[in-house]
Scaffold this motif. Structure first.
Motif, PDB file in Angstrom:
ATOM      1  N   ASP A   1       2.921  -0.972   3.918  1.00  0.00           N
ATOM      2  CA  ASP A   1       1.981  -0.395   4.868  1.00  0.00           C
ATOM      3  C   ASP A   1       0.912   0.437   4.180  1.00  0.00           C
ATOM      4  O   ASP A   1      -0.219   0.505   4.637  1.00  0.00           O
ATOM      5  CB  ASP A   1       2.722   0.449   5.913  1.00  0.00           C
TER       6      ASP A   1
ATOM      7  N   LEU B   1     -12.638  -5.981   8.640  1.00  0.00           N
ATOM      8  CA  LEU B   1     -11.289  -6.355   8.186  1.00  0.00           C
ATOM      9  C   LEU B   1     -10.890  -7.733   8.718  1.00  0.00           C
ATOM     10  O   LEU B   1     -10.204  -8.488   8.032  1.00  0.00           O
ATOM     11  CB  LEU B   1     -10.263  -5.310   8.637  1.00  0.00           C
ATOM     12  N   GLY B   2     -11.336  -8.044   9.933  1.00  0.00           N
ATOM     13  CA  GLY B   2     -11.030  -9.351  10.519  1.00  0.00           C
ATOM     14  C   GLY B   2     -11.551 -10.487   9.656  1.00  0.00           C
ATOM     15  O   GLY B   2     -10.870 -11.500   9.464  1.00  0.00           O
ATOM     16  N   VAL B   3     -12.739 -10.316   9.101  1.00  0.00           N
ATOM     17  CA  VAL B   3     -13.333 -11.362   8.256  1.00  0.00           C
ATOM     18  C   VAL B   3     -12.534 -11.518   6.956  1.00  0.00           C
ATOM     19  O   VAL B   3     -12.186 -12.635   6.559  1.00  0.00           O
ATOM     20  CB  VAL B   3     -14.812 -11.040   7.930  1.00  0.00           C
TER      21      VAL B   3
ATOM     22  N   HIS C   1      -2.153  -1.633   3.456  1.00  0.00           N
ATOM     23  CA  HIS C   1      -3.038  -1.806   4.611  1.00  0.00           C
ATOM     24  C   HIS C   1      -3.819  -0.525   4.913  1.00  0.00           C
ATOM     25  O   HIS C   1      -5.007  -0.558   5.189  1.00  0.00           O
ATOM     26  CB  HIS C   1      -2.230  -2.166   5.859  1.00  0.00           C
ATOM     27  N   LEU C   2      -3.093   0.590   4.865  1.00  0.00           N
ATOM     28  CA  LEU C   2      -3.719   1.850   5.233  1.00  0.00           C
ATOM     29  C   LEU C   2      -4.848   2.227   4.285  1.00  0.00           C
ATOM     30  O   LEU C   2      -5.910   2.659   4.722  1.00  0.00           O
ATOM     31  CB  LEU C   2      -2.672   2.975   5.245  1.00  0.00           C
TER      32      LEU C   2
ATOM     33  N   GLU D   1      -6.103 -15.458   5.053  1.00  0.00           N
ATOM     34  CA  GLU D   1      -5.086 -16.255   5.742  1.00  0.00           C
ATOM     35  C   GLU D   1      -5.377 -17.743   5.699  1.00  0.00           C
ATOM     36  O   GLU D   1      -4.458 -18.557   5.588  1.00  0.00           O
ATOM     37  CB  GLU D   1      -4.918 -15.776   7.175  1.00  0.00           C
TER      38      GLU D   1
ATOM     39  N   SER E   1       6.035 -12.717   3.385  1.00  0.00           N
ATOM     40  CA  SER E   1       7.241 -13.270   3.997  1.00  0.00           C
ATOM     41  C   SER E   1       8.354 -12.222   4.067  1.00  0.00           C
ATOM     42  O   SER E   1       9.125 -12.207   5.018  1.00  0.00           O
ATOM     43  CB  SER E   1       7.693 -14.551   3.288  1.00  0.00           C
TER      44      SER E   1
ATOM     45  N   GLN F   1      -7.799  -0.141   4.852  1.00  0.00           N
ATOM     46  CA  GLN F   1      -8.461   0.218   6.098  1.00  0.00           C
ATOM     47  C   GLN F   1      -9.252   1.524   5.957  1.00  0.00           C
ATOM     48  O   GLN F   1     -10.394   1.617   6.415  1.00  0.00           O
ATOM     49  CB  GLN F   1      -7.369   0.375   7.150  1.00  0.00           C
TER      50      GLN F   1
ATOM     51  N   ASN G   1      -9.509 -10.634   6.373  1.00  0.00           N
ATOM     52  CA  ASN G   1      -8.195 -11.131   6.754  1.00  0.00           C
ATOM     53  C   ASN G   1      -8.179 -12.633   7.005  1.00  0.00           C
ATOM     54  O   ASN G   1      -7.312 -13.354   6.528  1.00  0.00           O
ATOM     55  CB  ASN G   1      -7.804 -10.384   8.039  1.00  0.00           C
ATOM     56  N   VAL G   2      -9.167 -13.112   7.730  1.00  0.00           N
ATOM     57  CA  VAL G   2      -9.174 -14.543   8.073  1.00  0.00           C
ATOM     58  C   VAL G   2      -9.436 -15.367   6.809  1.00  0.00           C
ATOM     59  O   VAL G   2      -8.845 -16.431   6.619  1.00  0.00           O
ATOM     60  CB  VAL G   2     -10.159 -14.845   9.244  1.00  0.00           C
TER      61      VAL G   2
ATOM     62  N   TYR H   1       6.891  -9.510   6.829  1.00  0.00           N
ATOM     63  CA  TYR H   1       6.685  -9.980   8.200  1.00  0.00           C
ATOM     64  C   TYR H   1       7.720 -10.985   8.679  1.00  0.00           C
ATOM     65  O   TYR H   1       7.815 -11.254   9.867  1.00  0.00           O
ATOM     66  CB  TYR H   1       5.283 -10.582   8.335  1.00  0.00           C
TER      67      TYR H   1
ATOM     68  N   TRP I   1     -12.658  -2.885  12.153  1.00  0.00           N
ATOM     69  CA  TRP I   1     -11.851  -4.070  12.493  1.00  0.00           C
ATOM     70  C   TRP I   1     -12.655  -5.351  12.335  1.00  0.00           C
ATOM     71  O   TRP I   1     -12.108  -6.388  11.923  1.00  0.00           O
ATOM     72  CB  TRP I   1     -11.286  -3.981  13.909  1.00  0.00           C
ATOM     73  N   ALA I   2     -13.920  -5.306  12.696  1.00  0.00           N
ATOM     74  CA  ALA I   2     -14.740  -6.524  12.566  1.00  0.00           C
ATOM     75  C   ALA I   2     -14.809  -6.950  11.099  1.00  0.00           C
ATOM     76  O   ALA I   2     -14.661  -8.129  10.774  1.00  0.00           O
ATOM     77  CB  ALA I   2     -16.142  -6.286  13.140  1.00  0.00           C
TER      78      ALA I   2
END
Lengths: 214, 214
Positions: A133, A169-171, A136-137, A177, A118, A140, A173-174, A121, A166-167
């Motif tokens: 950051d 990290l997307g998992v 994240h870096l 979230e 919060s 990644q 991340n989701v 972002y 990204w594929a």
């Protein structure tokens, strides 16, 4: 100064560790619920059941307690990163294991994660600068390195390393979230592993497809 | 009332559409940058180069202009959903096409997306209630339905529909979040399609693996 303090607040300071931890826990809960800007030092000390001087002693001010929360979370994450970098063996297994550990760390500190998100972002809240950051870096970079190694070792096929990163990290991340905002739909650690395995099948060098567990 | 208004603000109201649009654009930019709570009606009308009564006339107040921004974004999204539901043909192609359209809609309204996210996920800012969850639910439902259809038609193998849905949503989500918070790393529409194709290979019924474009 600490000594004078102990005289003034004898009971509270018998167990420094507990007072400090209570302040951190109280601040984390309030910041997460009310936001950084709307939380006062008075509310923090009331939630922690200590006096204001105790907060000033350990953290100087609201900024100090916020930064300490962030630093502690970051150092736990750095420990995971360090140990993941030292792991050897199958890359898929190492990505799964690191992802599970990061997810668990996040679960253990969900309020601090919510606070960091919060502040980082959301609209400006006057919180002091903290370098989110780099989190994240580093995350990644590690996944990217592991995927590169996986390609080199033939676990993954030759392809666009960033796309594969990204594929993955997307998992992760989701899963995080959903836990943050829709906990009733929790993907959970087991779900995280299953979905990562789906992605692995997409980027795998083998052409084997086995149905994932239903 | 509108007529009286036009007398008072003759010039401004010559082109109602423009005044209204300027107010919406000004509010979106301010809300996104400063947060909902910190933005005043005065700042909005100054950004839009109109007078306060113009804002009151079109939107009544700050809450009204905020809700209108959200409703317009939602109705654009609903149009995409409706057209995606009517599409026929290969499921993979339909998921790709819908994802690209949603991503483009998001790019076109990135400030409104930022605003919605900060109000929904950030600390309470006093913004009026808007049902953001229905957006997620409808999005998720459509992808789930498409995957179910893909399995039925043999495009995807038999598996855990929710896992597959999360894998797809994870990709769309990460493409959107990178754009929001790290635009310098933009995955972009083309990247989104490439990464979705990686996931499709993981959940595909065929065992064919072709290297994705580098």
């Amino acid at each position: 100064m600490a000594l004078v303090f102990k005289k003034e607040n004898g009971v509270e300071f018998l167990n420094d560790h507990t007072v400090r931890q209570r302040l951190l826990a109280g601040a984390a809960e309030l910041f997460a619920r009310k936001g950084y800007a709307s939380t006062t030092v008075r509310e923090i000390v009331e939630a922690a059941k200590v006096t204001k001087p105790a907060l000033y002693y350990y953290f100087r001010n609201k900024e100090g307690i916020y930064l300490e929360l962030m630093r502690e979370a970051q150092s736990r994450f750095e420990i995971l990163l360090d140990s993941a970098r030292k792991e050897i063996g199958a890359v898929k297994k190492r990505i799964l294991s690191f992802s599970e550990q990061v997810f668990q760390l996040f679960l253990d500190q969900i309020e601090i994660a919510r606070l960091g998100i919060s502040v980082h972002y959301g609209p400006a809240q006057g919180a002091p600068f903290f370098d989110f950051d780099s989190f994240h870096l580093k995350f990644q970079d590690l996944i990217k390195q592991l995927i590169r190694e996986g390609i080199r070792k033939g676990e993954f096929r030759n392809g666009n390393i960033m796309d594969m990163t990204w594929a993955v990290l997307g998992v992760i991340n989701v899963a995080i979230e959903v836990q943050l905002w829709h906990p009733e739909k929790s993907i959970g650690r087991k779900g995280l592993v299953r979905i990562l395995n789906l992605v692995f099948e997409g980027i795998s060098s083998s052409t084997r497809h086995t149905p994932s567990g239903v």
